[in-house]
Scaffold this motif. Structure first.
Motif, PDB file in Angstrom:
ATOM      1  N   ALA A  64      -0.039  52.341  39.466  1.00  0.00           N
ATOM      2  CA  ALA A  64       1.275  52.099  40.056  1.00  0.00           C
ATOM      3  C   ALA A  64       2.339  52.893  39.297  1.00  0.00           C
ATOM      4  O   ALA A  64       2.236  53.070  38.076  1.00  0.00           O
ATOM      5  CB  ALA A  64       1.607  50.608  40.025  1.00  0.00           C
ATOM      6  N   PRO A  65       3.383  53.381  39.982  1.00  0.00           N
ATOM      7  CA  PRO A  65       4.458  54.116  39.294  1.00  0.00           C
ATOM      8  C   PRO A  65       5.098  53.265  38.201  1.00  0.00           C
ATOM      9  O   PRO A  65       5.495  52.123  38.456  1.00  0.00           O
ATOM     10  CB  PRO A  65       5.444  54.426  40.420  1.00  0.00           C
ATOM     11  CG  PRO A  65       4.652  54.333  41.676  1.00  0.00           C
ATOM     12  CD  PRO A  65       3.606  53.299  41.439  1.00  0.00           C
ATOM     13  N   ARG A  66       5.184  53.798  37.012  1.00  0.00           N
ATOM     14  CA  ARG A  66       5.658  53.015  35.874  1.00  0.00           C
ATOM     15  C   ARG A  66       7.099  52.556  36.042  1.00  0.00           C
ATOM     16  O   ARG A  66       7.408  51.373  35.872  1.00  0.00           O
ATOM     17  CB  ARG A  66       5.518  53.831  34.582  1.00  0.00           C
ATOM     18  CG  ARG A  66       4.101  54.080  34.165  1.00  0.00           C
ATOM     19  CD  ARG A  66       4.024  54.788  32.818  1.00  0.00           C
ATOM     20  NE  ARG A  66       2.638  55.002  32.441  1.00  0.00           N
ATOM     21  CZ  ARG A  66       1.870  54.094  31.848  1.00  0.00           C
ATOM     22  NH1 ARG A  66       2.374  52.913  31.559  1.00  0.00           N
ATOM     23  NH2 ARG A  66       0.614  54.376  31.547  1.00  0.00           N
ATOM     24  N   LEU A  67       7.995  53.484  36.343  1.00  0.00           N
ATOM     25  CA  LEU A  67       9.413  53.136  36.401  1.00  0.00           C
ATOM     26  C   LEU A  67       9.688  52.127  37.507  1.00  0.00           C
ATOM     27  O   LEU A  67      10.392  51.128  37.301  1.00  0.00           O
ATOM     28  CB  LEU A  67      10.249  54.398  36.609  1.00  0.00           C
ATOM     29  CG  LEU A  67      11.776  54.202  36.622  1.00  0.00           C
ATOM     30  CD1 LEU A  67      12.238  53.596  35.305  1.00  0.00           C
ATOM     31  CD2 LEU A  67      12.483  55.524  36.880  1.00  0.00           C
ATOM     32  N   LEU A  68       9.140  52.361  38.690  1.00  0.00           N
ATOM     33  CA  LEU A  68       9.381  51.464  39.815  1.00  0.00           C
ATOM     34  C   LEU A  68       8.772  50.087  39.573  1.00  0.00           C
ATOM     35  O   LEU A  68       9.389  49.063  39.880  1.00  0.00           O
ATOM     36  CB  LEU A  68       8.820  52.083  41.095  1.00  0.00           C
ATOM     37  CG  LEU A  68       9.048  51.284  42.385  1.00  0.00           C
ATOM     38  CD1 LEU A  68      10.533  51.048  42.620  1.00  0.00           C
ATOM     39  CD2 LEU A  68       8.421  52.004  43.577  1.00  0.00           C
ATOM     40  N   THR A  69       7.564  50.044  39.010  1.00  0.00           N
ATOM     41  CA  THR A  69       6.924  48.757  38.730  1.00  0.00           C
ATOM     42  C   THR A  69       7.714  47.962  37.704  1.00  0.00           C
ATOM     43  O   THR A  69       7.898  46.742  37.850  1.00  0.00           O
ATOM     44  CB  THR A  69       5.489  48.982  38.229  1.00  0.00           C
ATOM     45  OG1 THR A  69       4.765  49.751  39.191  1.00  0.00           O
ATOM     46  CG2 THR A  69       4.777  47.663  38.018  1.00  0.00           C
ATOM     47  N   THR A  70       8.199  48.633  36.672  1.00  0.00           N
ATOM     48  CA  THR A  70       9.008  47.947  35.664  1.00  0.00           C
ATOM     49  C   THR A  70      10.310  47.430  36.261  1.00  0.00           C
ATOM     50  O   THR A  70      10.737  46.311  35.968  1.00  0.00           O
ATOM     51  CB  THR A  70       9.304  48.892  34.492  1.00  0.00           C
ATOM     52  OG1 THR A  70       8.067  49.349  33.922  1.00  0.00           O
ATOM     53  CG2 THR A  70      10.127  48.200  33.423  1.00  0.00           C
ATOM     54  N   ALA A  71      10.938  48.256  37.113  1.00  0.00           N
ATOM     55  CA  ALA A  71      12.191  47.829  37.742  1.00  0.00           C
ATOM     56  C   ALA A  71      11.981  46.596  38.611  1.00  0.00           C
ATOM     57  O   ALA A  71      12.783  45.640  38.584  1.00  0.00           O
ATOM     58  CB  ALA A  71      12.765  48.977  38.577  1.00  0.00           C
ATOM     59  N   VAL A  72      10.903  46.567  39.377  1.00  0.00           N
ATOM     60  CA  VAL A  72      10.621  45.400  40.217  1.00  0.00           C
ATOM     61  C   VAL A  72      10.372  44.176  39.351  1.00  0.00           C
ATOM     62  O   VAL A  72      10.844  43.069  39.650  1.00  0.00           O
ATOM     63  CB  VAL A  72       9.419  45.688  41.133  1.00  0.00           C
ATOM     64  CG1 VAL A  72       8.956  44.416  41.839  1.00  0.00           C
ATOM     65  CG2 VAL A  72       9.770  46.752  42.158  1.00  0.00           C
TER      66      VAL A  72
END
Length: 543
Positions: A98-106
């Protein structure tokens, strides 16, 4: 420097989630509650201690009440555990691809939503149950990322699945279905998975039947165990009274008036039947065997009615929208009552000194005002399908893991949805009402799977574009030759020792996106010019 900062990312994610959940905790201190919440502590303090609900969760409330005089320690512990579970699932999904930045933001935005924030600070056994389900999904994502069922993963999975049964009576069903789903996905360690899952499912049953009674904890009452069967009888009596003999009606009247059975025969919930004053739990317990015999006879003579009643009552698990027009068809979400007396009056439950702990005492009135307005707006019926119904998110989980398995060429990705499938099927088979909390875990897991879904779609589209570009740039294949297939890099490095028969895929960088093939690798080779005999080197033949 990038490698050194990686270990700090999970800690930062955890602290942000914990801070947001801490604001919910301060806003609704010591926590939101319902009638069940009062019952958890009532029987442990006033006695007798019974196992109608979760003995483990009852013990946590009892320890907090006797040790601190309040219940805030339990809800704060829930915020910490939820922050850890969400962080772990997010990191596991990133390891899967999973994309790191997007997953962390969610992950860090999720606690702002009332189905996460307000739910986490509610005094319900369903909260730790949901936390364990999220953690189990995280373990499954780690297995998928490594393509191996390692020893630590097996222990973590067994512990989280066993905890499901300790916090909810139907937890062993969730564990059983999840393990069967995992065995269908993985290629090795199936026997170890079966053993671990069997032990996890059996542990709560052994404790409730053999261990807890030795400590004076009374087993759950017959009515509590079989109340959904009683609900099926009520539905059948309301729809097909001709199926009941005079003896059947006499049996039913010994428990409640026939009018109560008829009025309580709504398929969406058993509450209008068993939670009314004219329904005798004492008589229902005493005549449980006869009532179950009646239920079994109805199941044989008219199975369609019983099955449809179960499907209707379990619609919280499969139906994305509520049925507000039907009795009990609306989704029960959360309550905002100020104290226990608004749920249970004198004589309703065993009273005990200190019941006033069940009263809202916000640590910050400013946070309470903000959180109350935010939660009230989220409870509007128009948001029900998106915020409070787990069925939609369960379906999204299945789509997400299927696309991830395709895009990453990793069938193990399907394992991430095993716990979601287990919970959905368990709730569909046996549940009492349309309560959001019964399907809270699929909501949380589904939201965190959205980045993986988007990343998988992007990979598949990019692969399609690259394939078309190669075909447009490439030359026709000569007879007897074949064009090489494009290599799709994988985002997780497999462990070949787990499945020595499986060919090793190529490994990728530690970045989120796979490495693009060099242009020279796919461009057609230049045709060497024809050299004129006797011409100086480097001279081409004139056209």
């Amino acid at each position: 420097m990038a490698r050194d900062s990686r270990p700090r990312a999970p800690l930062a994610t955890f602290l942000i989630i914990q801070a947001v959940l801490g604001c919910w905790w301060a806003a609704f201190y010591p926590g939101l509650f319902s009638r069940d919440s009062v019952l958890y502590l009532s029987h442990t303090v006033a006695g007798p201690w019974v196992s109608d609900h979760s003995v483990v969760y009852d013990a946590l409330l009892w320890l907090s009440f006797t040790g601190t005089g309040d219940l805030g320690a339990v809800t704060f512990l829930q915020t910490t555990a939820m922050a850890g579970a969400l962080t772990y699932l997010a990191q596991s999904l990133q390891a899967l691809g999973a994309p790191r930045l997007l997953t962390t933001a969610v992950a860090v935005l999720m606690p702002l939503a009332p189905p996460v924030g307000a739910f986490t600070v509610t005094l319900w056994k369903d909260v730790p149950f949901t936390i364990c389900a999220v953690a189990a999904a995280g373990v499954c994502a780690r297995i998928a990322a490594r393509r191996a069922v390692t020893g630590p993963a097996l222990l973590g999975l067994a512990a989280s699945l066993a905890a499901l049964g300790l916090f909810r009576a139907n937890g062993f069903l969730v564990a059983g279905v999840a393990v069967l789903g995992l065995m269908a996905v993985v290629r090795t360690a199936r026997v170890r998975l079966l053993v671990a899952g069997g032990l996890a499912a059996a542990l709560p049953l052994v404790l409730s039947t053999m261990v807890f009674p030795r400590f004076g904890i009374t087993p759950a009452s017959n009515t509590y165990v079989y109340h959904t069967a009683y609900g099926d009888i009520a539905v059948a009596y309301r729809q097909h009274p001709e199926l009941f003999t005079d003896r059947d009606r006499a049996l039913m009247e010994s428990v409640a008036p026939l009018t109560r059975w008829r009025e309580g025969g709504t398929c969406y919930t058993v509450n209008p039947l068993i939670w009314r004053r004219d329904f005798s739990w004492t008589q229902a317990d005493a005549r449980a065997g006869e009532l179950l015999s009646l239920w079994r006879r109805l199941l044989v003579s008219d199975p369609a009615t019983i099955v449809s009643a179960r499907l209707c009552r379990g619609s919280i698990a499969w139906r994305p929208v509520q049925d507000e027009a039907a009795v009990g068809g609306g989704t029960y979400r959360l309550s905002l009552r100020p104290n226990a007396d608004t749920y249970v009056g004198p004589g309703k439950v065993a009273d005990f000194p200190g019941r006033s702990v069940y009263s809202l005492r916000p640590l910050s009135m400013g946070l309470n005002d903000l959180a109350d307005r935010w939660l009230t707006s989220a409870l509007a019926p128009r948001h029900d399908w998106a915020l409070w119904r787990g069925a939609s998110w369960a379906y999204l989980c299945y789509v997400s893991v299927a696309l991830a398995a395709w895009a990453l060429r990793n069938r193990y990705a399907l394992a991430v949805a095993a716990v979601v499938a287990g919970q959905q099927l368990a709730v569909l088979a046996n549940i009492s009402a349309q309560d959001f909390r019964y399907m809270a875990a699929p909501i949380l897991v589904g939201v965190l799977l959205v980045p993986l879904l988007l990343g998988s779609v992007a990979r598949l589209l990019a692969e399609l574009v690259r394939t078309r570009a190669r075909r447009l740039r490439g030359t026709p294949a000569q007879p007897g030759t074949t064009q090489p297939e494009p290599v799709v890099p994988l985002l997780s490095e497999p462990e070949p020792e787990d499945d020595p028969t499986e060919p090793l895929p190529e490994t990728a960088d530690e970045t989120d996106e796979p490495t693009e093939p060099l242009e020279e690798d796919t461009a057609p080779m230049p045709v060497p010019p024809e050299v004129v005999p006797g011409a100086p080197p480097g001279r081409e033949q004139d056209g």
